[in-house]
Enzyme design. Sequence first.
Site, PDB file in Angstrom:
ATOM      1  N   HIS A   1     100.557   2.485 105.288  1.00  0.00           N
ATOM      2  CA  HIS A   1     101.529   3.069 104.229  1.00  0.00           C
ATOM      3  C   HIS A   1     100.823   3.583 103.131  1.00  0.00           C
ATOM      4  O   HIS A   1      99.739   3.500 102.698  1.00  0.00           O
ATOM      5  CB  HIS A   1     102.273   1.695 103.745  1.00  0.00           C
ATOM      6  CG  HIS A   1     103.265   1.035 104.708  1.00  0.00           C
ATOM      7  ND1 HIS A   1     103.433  -0.430 105.103  1.00  0.00           N
ATOM      8  CD2 HIS A   1     104.331   1.702 105.493  1.00  0.00           C
ATOM      9  CE1 HIS A   1     104.479  -0.420 105.877  1.00  0.00           C
ATOM     10  NE2 HIS A   1     105.059   0.437 105.920  1.00  0.00           N
TER      11      HIS A   1
ATOM     12  N   CYS B   1     101.563  -5.657  99.410  1.00  0.00           N
ATOM     13  CA  CYS B   1     102.559  -5.860 100.379  1.00  0.00           C
ATOM     14  C   CYS B   1     103.212  -7.162 100.450  1.00  0.00           C
ATOM     15  O   CYS B   1     104.477  -7.184 100.947  1.00  0.00           O
ATOM     16  CB  CYS B   1     101.684  -5.901 101.658  1.00  0.00           C
ATOM     17  SG  CYS B   1     101.091  -4.212 101.931  1.00  0.00           S
TER      18      CYS B   1
END
Length: 283
Positions: free
Chosen positions: A181, A275
């Site tokens: 990501h 996250c």
Amino acid sequence: MEGVTESEKVGCRTEYATLKKVLVCKPAYMKIGEVINETQKHYGDVGIDTSIALKQHEAFARVLQEFGVEVLEIPAEHRLNEQVFTRDIAFTIHDRLFIASMKQAVRRGETEALSKWLTQEGIPAERPLSSSIEGGDVIIDEDTIWVGISGRTSEEGASELAARLPDYRMEPLCLQEDILHLDCVFNIISPETAIIYPPAFTKEGLEKIKSRFRLIPVTKKEQFYMGPNVLSIGEGRVISLPQNDRLNGVLQSEGFEVVPVDFSEIIKSGGSFRCCSMPLQRQ
């Protein structure tokens, strides 16, 4: 929530303003089952000690609360091994909350659980996007939205988000194939400053970022240990892994206050502090 308007339930304009309310999930059932990223490939044979992960996550939540953050918790479900990574499954852009469209089938149950929880809490969310886009690839910069084009977020997903938000400037950034990501390699920590792992980007993308921010680069080793994935909680404070001592020293020399929290067990699954936190409200 009586007396609270819908627009007051969520609100995030940046990645670094004082964090007021955040959504987390305990890693009660965390494990590396189906390997779905490069970090998990490295730790697949070792696995994750859930008891350690739980203690580390509790310490993280405790630190957030000590700094005045209201920590909300979505119940962990046995079938959802990756549920600790709440940032991946949603993202808040100003006063609108979007539920992500997960690329990996193994993670789609997380968004279903989130939708149910949001309904119970009376927190409104946008209708789902039809193409894949995950919260780890969405970084908020006032009226600019940086979107990582990765194996998890498609160009179609980024375009659909842009169509939903015509008053915002979308900045797509193509990532190297092995990057999970955008927030694994890029994180905005002040109005002028960002942490970055330069090899993750195309030449064009890197120049675009350089034109906007003063950059703090991380090494390949620091990127593996999730160096860019710090969590800014306001007033120049960042929660960071103590193991990334060189990077932490650079951050301190740049005037940031580093709040060290050991997350060494949780990062084995491919994510760290950003996250594991989905901001609902920042100041």
